[in-house]
Write a protein that holds these residues in place. Structure first.
Motif, PDB file in Angstrom:
ATOM      1  N   MET A 206       0.822  -1.201   0.000  1.00 45.15           N
ATOM      2  CA  MET A 206       0.000   0.000   0.000  1.00 45.15           C
ATOM      3  C   MET A 206       0.861   1.259   0.000  1.00 45.15           C
ATOM      4  O   MET A 206       0.413   2.309  -0.418  1.00 45.15           O
ATOM      5  CB  MET A 206      -0.936  -0.039   1.204  1.00 45.15           C
ATOM      6  CG  MET A 206      -2.021   0.978   1.155  1.00 45.15           C
ATOM      7  SD  MET A 206      -3.073   0.764  -0.279  1.00 45.15           S
ATOM      8  CE  MET A 206      -4.610   1.226   0.370  1.00 45.15           C
ATOM      9  N   GLY A 207       2.104   1.140   0.415  1.00 44.52           N
ATOM     10  CA  GLY A 207       2.985   2.300   0.444  1.00 44.52           C
ATOM     11  C   GLY A 207       3.273   2.844  -0.941  1.00 44.52           C
ATOM     12  O   GLY A 207       3.246   4.059  -1.164  1.00 44.52           O
ATOM     13  N   TYR A 208       3.545   1.940  -1.897  1.00 47.50           N
ATOM     14  CA  TYR A 208       3.792   2.379  -3.269  1.00 47.50           C
ATOM     15  C   TYR A 208       2.525   2.974  -3.887  1.00 47.50           C
ATOM     16  O   TYR A 208       2.593   3.936  -4.642  1.00 47.50           O
ATOM     17  CB  TYR A 208       4.294   1.226  -4.138  1.00 47.50           C
ATOM     18  CG  TYR A 208       5.767   0.954  -4.002  1.00 47.50           C
ATOM     19  CD1 TYR A 208       6.709   1.937  -4.269  1.00 47.50           C
ATOM     20  CD2 TYR A 208       6.213  -0.300  -3.620  1.00 47.50           C
ATOM     21  CE1 TYR A 208       8.064   1.681  -4.148  1.00 47.50           C
ATOM     22  CE2 TYR A 208       7.568  -0.572  -3.504  1.00 47.50           C
ATOM     23  CZ  TYR A 208       8.487   0.428  -3.774  1.00 47.50           C
ATOM     24  OH  TYR A 208       9.833   0.176  -3.655  1.00 47.50           O
TER      25      TYR A 208
ATOM     26  N   LEU B  36       0.156   4.601  -2.375  1.00 50.31           N
ATOM     27  CA  LEU B  36       0.017   5.962  -1.847  1.00 50.31           C
ATOM     28  C   LEU B  36       1.023   6.906  -2.501  1.00 50.31           C
ATOM     29  O   LEU B  36       0.675   8.019  -2.894  1.00 50.31           O
ATOM     30  CB  LEU B  36       0.199   5.961  -0.325  1.00 50.31           C
ATOM     31  CG  LEU B  36       0.085   7.314   0.363  1.00 50.31           C
ATOM     32  CD1 LEU B  36      -1.280   7.935   0.115  1.00 50.31           C
ATOM     33  CD2 LEU B  36       0.349   7.166   1.852  1.00 50.31           C
ATOM     34  N   LEU B  37       2.263   6.457  -2.643  1.00 51.40           N
ATOM     35  CA  LEU B  37       3.284   7.269  -3.298  1.00 51.40           C
ATOM     36  C   LEU B  37       2.882   7.603  -4.732  1.00 51.40           C
ATOM     37  O   LEU B  37       2.964   8.755  -5.165  1.00 51.40           O
ATOM     38  CB  LEU B  37       4.628   6.538  -3.292  1.00 51.40           C
ATOM     39  CG  LEU B  37       5.764   7.219  -4.067  1.00 51.40           C
ATOM     40  CD1 LEU B  37       6.119   8.559  -3.450  1.00 51.40           C
ATOM     41  CD2 LEU B  37       6.969   6.303  -4.135  1.00 51.40           C
ATOM     42  N   HIS B  38       2.411   6.605  -5.470  1.00 51.25           N
ATOM     43  CA  HIS B  38       2.018   6.828  -6.859  1.00 51.25           C
ATOM     44  C   HIS B  38       0.816   7.754  -6.948  1.00 51.25           C
ATOM     45  O   HIS B  38       0.758   8.624  -7.831  1.00 51.25           O
ATOM     46  CB  HIS B  38       1.724   5.506  -7.543  1.00 51.25           C
ATOM     47  CG  HIS B  38       2.951   4.683  -7.772  1.00 51.25           C
ATOM     48  ND1 HIS B  38       2.980   3.643  -8.672  1.00 51.25           N
ATOM     49  CD2 HIS B  38       4.195   4.729  -7.240  1.00 51.25           C
ATOM     50  CE1 HIS B  38       4.179   3.098  -8.678  1.00 51.25           C
ATOM     51  NE2 HIS B  38       4.927   3.743  -7.797  1.00 51.25           N
TER      52      HIS B  38
ATOM     53  N   THR C 243      -3.512   2.097  -6.402  1.00 49.40           N
ATOM     54  CA  THR C 243      -3.219   3.450  -6.873  1.00 49.40           C
ATOM     55  C   THR C 243      -4.469   4.099  -7.443  1.00 49.40           C
ATOM     56  O   THR C 243      -4.796   5.250  -7.110  1.00 49.40           O
ATOM     57  CB  THR C 243      -2.110   3.418  -7.947  1.00 49.40           C
ATOM     58  OG1 THR C 243      -0.927   2.850  -7.379  1.00 49.40           O
ATOM     59  CG2 THR C 243      -1.810   4.812  -8.457  1.00 49.40           C
TER      60      THR C 243
END
Length: 100
Positions: free
Chosen positions: A1-3, A5-7, A79
């Protein structure tokens, strides 16, 4: 989920930057001939499609091709879900301000 959110944050930042530039074009570049404005808008549209495609689908495609199929699908869906949540939230914020 971190990627995801970053994207989603990268996508929102890119869209906000493009919207800022578009709304301040007269102040940033001065008056331009109409044919140049049309050319610039079409180039901006094409570039934006490429940038947003890369932000949203770049890493998931790489992961998918490297055998991380489940993770790739989860990242793409995550995303997009976060982008939908962001735009929905902004829509309700705008409605609240429009009503006051």
């Amino acid at each position: 989920m971190g990627y995801a959110l970053l994207h989603a944050l990268l996508a929102a930042g890119y869209v906000a930057t493009v919207a800022f530039i578009m709304s301040h074009t007269k102040y940033l570049f001065g008056p331009m001939p109409e044919y140049l404005v049309g050319t610039a808008m079409l180039l901006l549209f094409s570039t934006s499609a490429a940038v947003m495609g890369t932000i949203v689908f770049g890493r998931p495609i790489l992961w998918y091709l490297n055998g991380k199929k489940k993770e790739a699908v989860q990242l793409a869906v995550g995303t997009i879900a976060l982008m939908v949540i962001t735009v929905t939230s902004l829509f309700f914020v705008f409605l609240a301000f429009a009503g006051s």
